[in-house]
Design an enzyme around this catalytic site. Sequence first.
Site, short mmCIF file in Angstrom:
data_model
loop_
_atom_site.label_atom_id
_atom_site.label_comp_id
_atom_site.label_asym_id
_atom_site.label_seq_id
_atom_site.Cartn_x
_atom_site.Cartn_y
_atom_site.Cartn_z
N HIS A 188 0.82 -1.21 0.00
CA HIS A 188 0.00 0.00 0.00
C HIS A 188 0.85 1.26 0.00
O HIS A 188 0.43 2.29 -0.49
CB HIS A 188 -0.99 -0.02 1.16
CG HIS A 188 -2.11 -0.96 0.89
ND1 HIS A 188 -2.12 -2.23 1.36
CD2 HIS A 188 -3.20 -0.83 0.12
CE1 HIS A 188 -3.19 -2.85 0.92
NE2 HIS A 188 -3.87 -2.01 0.16
N CYS A 223 -10.00 -2.39 -10.18
CA CYS A 223 -9.45 -1.25 -9.45
C CYS A 223 -8.09 -1.57 -8.84
O CYS A 223 -7.51 -0.74 -8.15
CB CYS A 223 -10.42 -0.77 -8.37
SG CYS A 223 -10.71 -2.00 -7.11
N ASP A 261 -4.88 -8.12 -4.44
CA ASP A 261 -5.13 -9.26 -3.56
C ASP A 261 -5.48 -10.51 -4.35
O ASP A 261 -5.13 -11.61 -3.94
CB ASP A 261 -6.25 -8.92 -2.56
CG ASP A 261 -5.71 -8.13 -1.39
OD1 ASP A 261 -4.63 -8.48 -0.90
OD2 ASP A 261 -6.34 -7.15 -0.98
N GLU A 272 -11.69 -10.12 -5.05
CA GLU A 272 -10.25 -10.17 -4.80
C GLU A 272 -9.82 -11.46 -4.12
O GLU A 272 -8.70 -11.58 -3.64
CB GLU A 272 -9.77 -8.94 -4.03
CG GLU A 272 -10.58 -8.58 -2.81
CD GLU A 272 -10.14 -7.28 -2.14
OE1 GLU A 272 -9.11 -6.71 -2.49
OE2 GLU A 272 -10.87 -6.85 -1.23
#
Length: 538
Positions: free
Chosen positions: A188, A500, A453, A429
């Site tokens: 992240h 996304c 993920d 995901e």
Amino acid sequence: MLKFNGKSVLSGVAIGKIYIFKKQEYTLVRKTVADAEAEVVRFHDACEKAKAQLKKLYEKTKEEVGEDHAVIFEAHQMMLDDLDYVEAIEAMIRDEKVNAEYAVTMTGNSFADTFANMEDDYFKARSADVLDITKRVVNVLAGIKEAGIDSDEPVIIVADDLTPSETVQMDKSKILAFVTRFGSQNSHTAILARSMNLPSLINTDIELLDEFDGKLAVVDSFHDTLIVNPDEATLKEAEADLKRWRDELSALNELIGLDNVTTDGRKVNIYANIGSVEDVEKVLKNDAHGIGLFRSEFVYLESQDYPSEEAQFEAYKAVVEGMGGKKVIIRTLDIGADKQADYFHLDHEENPAMGLRAIRICLERMEVFKTQLRAIYRASAFGKCSIMFPMIISVWEIKKIKEIVEVVKEELIAEGHAIGEVELGIMIETPAAVMMSDELAKEVEFFSIGTNDLTQYTLAIDRQNECINRFYDSHHPAVLKMIQMTIDNGHKNGIWVGICGELASDLSLTETFMDMGIDELSVSPTYVLPLRKKVREI
Ligand code: PEP
Ligand code: MG
């Protein structure tokens, strides 16, 4: 001149001074002091410095994210004036003739335990605050720098690694580039660096030596290098590269206002991913037609305690209103794994990526979930808002979520709040969600594929672990087949499907995604125009 190699997370060029960002931890030692009164004075001086830091933090937070988030720092200042706390520390220094660090730590821990054992939830939560102020005073006493960037000019941050919460708490106007020794491309922190459009390198072979602090350097992430003390010729070349890069970025502006359409007339929605209210400006500047992923957990990570319904409402409303009628998809809290907020007090887990995270926390801690849903629904009255839920694996989860959503809506309406039409979707995901996508599609209005993920769970490769980076292959046929299956099952059931995850901005796959029938690609604001350019060339 010294040259170091890393791996690019976002290509670009930066020239500036290095700021060595070290995580310093204080190791507690008990010392006997000869002059207890002098030690009490040292303690008081540290309290004053801690209060001055808190005052600054209060002002900065108030300006950047609003009063609601800032009040906690005002409360911490008042706690440092609390006579019970202060007198208990003074007494310990005098009675036991111990160093201030020791007295503050022991007293702070004992106060925190007392709060933690109280029945009342409000007082229980104060335990974390006592620990926080205690740590702050001890850090001042021990001369440990604050986590912020102590520089008047923008700098190149060089660190071992950065956590998402450290990154979001940094003053973005002070950062030119990120260089880390560790880290992985799909963490992240890397995603945040991309969204800030900052040249960034990970896995860089530099040591965190104090002698590099303040030295002039060049980050050239097109060539995966960091050059410290560049010679004149290198600096000149870097200046030319920087200019070229900036020119290329501004040439993309010619695409503003144009459609995302291929030469044979196929269209795709290009939306943007954001993590904070301030990112809306970048979304609009880059002409994204909506927000495909608002990582709402960053609202929690920027906060020192659970953000209230009101604080969240203000944040979501600002985003929804800021987008002026364009769609905003808010993803509910995806905390856990690498995204940790202390006040959640999550237990240590052996496998946090497979642990209590995201929707699992929300379904376990109903009050947290309902507070967020209330805030989003209230914000939905101010624009076009959708909600999506992360880490779904089963149909029962979405059925349960929809029941909770109904209760929240009824309560809000009964209280007289206005709410808008809200589209509900889920993130795909996990391999389970892909395999169940036919059934899940009957329960929701859209799918958004989280390839970060999905790759991690499909290939059994920890996205955080840099040692196995070379096995983390989002182009793996298994991942691509999962994406195709999700799109097919979504379309069969009449719902739209987007991506996304970071793969959405991988221009080498844009044509493949268009051929697969993707309806939406949501990328960092920085990638909106390069992606539009790519689509228009297909
Ligand atoms: C993903 O997993 O692809 C995703 C978009 O969510 P995050 O990166 O926040 O886990
Ligand atoms: Mg995810």
